[in-house]
Enzyme design. Structure first.
Site, short mmCIF file in Angstrom:
data_model
loop_
_atom_site.label_atom_id
_atom_site.label_comp_id
_atom_site.label_asym_id
_atom_site.label_seq_id
_atom_site.Cartn_x
_atom_site.Cartn_y
_atom_site.Cartn_z
N MET A 50 1.16 -10.24 0.92
CA MET A 50 0.33 -9.57 -0.07
C MET A 50 -0.32 -10.55 -1.05
O MET A 50 0.03 -11.73 -1.08
CB MET A 50 1.18 -8.56 -0.85
CG MET A 50 1.76 -7.44 0.00
SD MET A 50 2.80 -6.30 -0.92
CE MET A 50 1.59 -5.47 -1.95
N HIS A 51 -1.28 -10.03 -1.81
CA HIS A 51 -1.85 -10.66 -3.01
C HIS A 51 -2.79 -11.84 -2.76
O HIS A 51 -3.47 -12.28 -3.68
CB HIS A 51 -0.76 -11.15 -3.97
CG HIS A 51 0.36 -10.19 -4.20
ND1 HIS A 51 0.15 -8.88 -4.59
CD2 HIS A 51 1.70 -10.33 -4.09
CE1 HIS A 51 1.31 -8.27 -4.71
NE2 HIS A 51 2.28 -9.12 -4.41
N ASP A 76 3.22 -6.30 3.45
CA ASP A 76 4.40 -6.58 4.26
C ASP A 76 5.63 -5.78 3.85
O ASP A 76 6.38 -5.28 4.69
CB ASP A 76 4.73 -8.08 4.30
CG ASP A 76 4.80 -8.72 2.92
OD1 ASP A 76 4.70 -8.00 1.91
OD2 ASP A 76 4.96 -9.95 2.87
#
Length: 488
Positions: free
Chosen positions: A78-79, A237
């Site tokens: 992520m991110h 995830d």
């Protein structure tokens, strides 16, 4: 029919091929480089993700008739910030989830704009790992590149774009950008303005189980697949891993011991804990969840074994650990700074309590317990929101250790269910593809049919009592060292 789950991790992409009844036919992994160009920086080349994914797909489907592939979906790190120009060229290496360069941007958002204001826009406060501070960092430090941005993507969504041509994301992954109004499931106009970007730079939003497009004909032909292979939006995830462990529906919990560590607690409706210590995100099942994330979990044990002890015999090192709840050595697992619950990128790892009698086993035990104690910190934060699940699923590489599971069960005083299959995000991705292709009507229905529990680890009252005393000491350590971290 067969379905593919693509788990785009930090060190490798892991591809899983699963029948619609849940039987796994093949698993393939392909590694790529991780770059640390400066202290606290963490970057990757998105082209490496795509190239290794294509190579992995060829090997993955070699064991079946590729014409029987029905759909593909994702669980991804992520991110991360992936920025493309008007020619769809990647402007710079992706800035990853564990990158801590945006300290000043986080300070600006949380202190000058204000935590209450930011939380009001998004349901969350700023963390260095989130995407919005990275965008601001580019604006402040790479203005020429920033001016050329035409598309902003998350890592797994770059794969979806390359495979299908769909500029898309899902609500669970978008929740971690600090650009989404999570409660109302739409982009926050206020956050976009703060970051100096426009909505047309951002992908179209989907539920994780929705179809975003189909495999590009040229890619399908190269893999001998049909042209109508469904591409589903997928999930971050942790949300994908939660689907893969059946952590869907109300008041369910999943703990993940991967490179990072998470505690993931589901909710029917949007909720926020009292201090924004946990992330309030959308879930891949169409509802919501609270999630705590520690930046270093199994990676702490890997660092200790590989870099310090210089051994690859992980299990053997744990055989000498027998005095559970009696260790006087503590380890703070903040090797990359910390997110939940402290939100402190300056925090670092530390051993405390050593003496001349301290042994190698004591130190190893302290590393494992430190991660478990930090998981308890996140569990306590969820309790402040009135959510205290009595059992949890567990996944990730660290979850394969019976000793580590036992520590977590007793430190949190919670029953731990071990799933029959521990492939996490890959299974979740494949299940989301099944729902998109109509094999199951909901994510909950898919989980009920596919996910099974292999065994359960129950807490032991005497050990719970011992660890409670240790935890009360552990929780005092970070506050005592916080000022020192800033000076260091």
């Amino acid at each position: 029919m067969y379905y593919i789950g693509i788990d785009l991790g930090t060190s490798a992409v892991k591809l899983l091929l699963m029948r619609e009844d849940g039987k796994i036919e093949n698993v393939v992994s392909r590694e790529y480089e991780l770059s640390f160009p400066h202290p606290g920086y963490s970057e990757q080349n998105p082209e490496d993700w795509y190239r290794q994914t294509l190579d992995g797909l060829k090997a993955l489907v070699s064991v079946v008739d590729p014409k029987e592939i029905g759909g593909i979906s994702f669980g991804g790190q992520m991110h991360g910030l992936v920025a493309l120009d008007e020619e769809d060229r990647v402007l710079r290496p992706a800035i990853l989830w564990n990158d801590g360069r945006s300290i000043e941007e986080v300070r600006y958002l949380n202190e000058e704009v204000g935590k209450k204001v930011i939380s009001g826009y998004t349901g969350n406060i700023a963390f260095a790992g989130f995407t919005a501070p990275k965008i601001l960092w580019m604006k402040n430090n790479e203005p020429e590149l920033f001016a050329r941005i035409r598309k902003i993507m998350l890592p797994k969504d770059y794969l979806a774009y390359r495979l299908s041509g769909s500029f898309c994301t899902d609500y669970s992954d978008a929740s971690g950008m600090l650009l989404l109004d999570v409660k109302n499931k739409c982009w926050s106009a206020e956050m976009l303005k703060l970051c100096g970007i426009t909505e047309d730079m951002l992908p179209k939003l989907y539920e994780s189980y929705e179809t975003v497009g189909y495999l590009k004909p040229e890619i399908a032909d190269s893999l001998s697949m049909r042209h109508d292979v469904v591409i589903a939006a997928g999930a971050g995830d942790n949300a994908a891993a939660a689907v893969g462990t059946g952590t869907v529906g109300r008041n369910k919990c999943n703990i993940s011991l991967g490179t990072s560590g998470t505690i993931f607690i589901t909710a029917d409706s949007f909720c926020v804990d009292s201090n924004n210590a946990l992330h309030a995100f959308a879930h891949a099942d169409g509802h919501f969840h609270l999630m705590g994330c520690m930046l270093s979990a199994a990676s702490c044990n890997k660092w200790w074994m590989d870099n310090i002890l210089k051994t690859d015999r992980y299990a053997k090192e744990q055989t000498g650990i027998v005095r559970l709840g009696e260790n006087h050595v503590y380890f703070l697992p903040y090797l990359m700074g910390e997110r939940s619950p402290w939100n402190d990128p300056m925090a670092r790892g530390a051993f405390i309590g050593m003496s001349l009698s301290t042994s190698r086993a004591d130190m190893t035990q302290a590393v494992l317990e430190g991660v478990a104690f930090a998981t308890r910190d996140m569990y306590e934060a969820a309790g402040s929101a009135g959510i205290t699940p009595e059992r949890t699923m567990i996944c990730g590489g660290g979850a394969r250790s019976p000793l580590w599971r036992k520590m977590i069960s007793n430190i949190l005083n919670i029953s731990i269910d071990i799933p029959a299959c521990e492939e996490g995000p890959g299974i979740g991705g494949a299940m989301l593809a099944m729902v998109a292709d109509g094999k199951y009507s909901t994510v909950e229905e898919a989980a009920a049919a596919i996910v099974a529990v292999k065994s359960t680890c129950e807490p032991e009252p005497e050990l719970v009592k011992k660890y409670e005393e240790r935890y009360q000491s552990f929780r005092k350590l970070y506050p005592a060292l916080k000022t020192v971290y800033g000076e260091l």
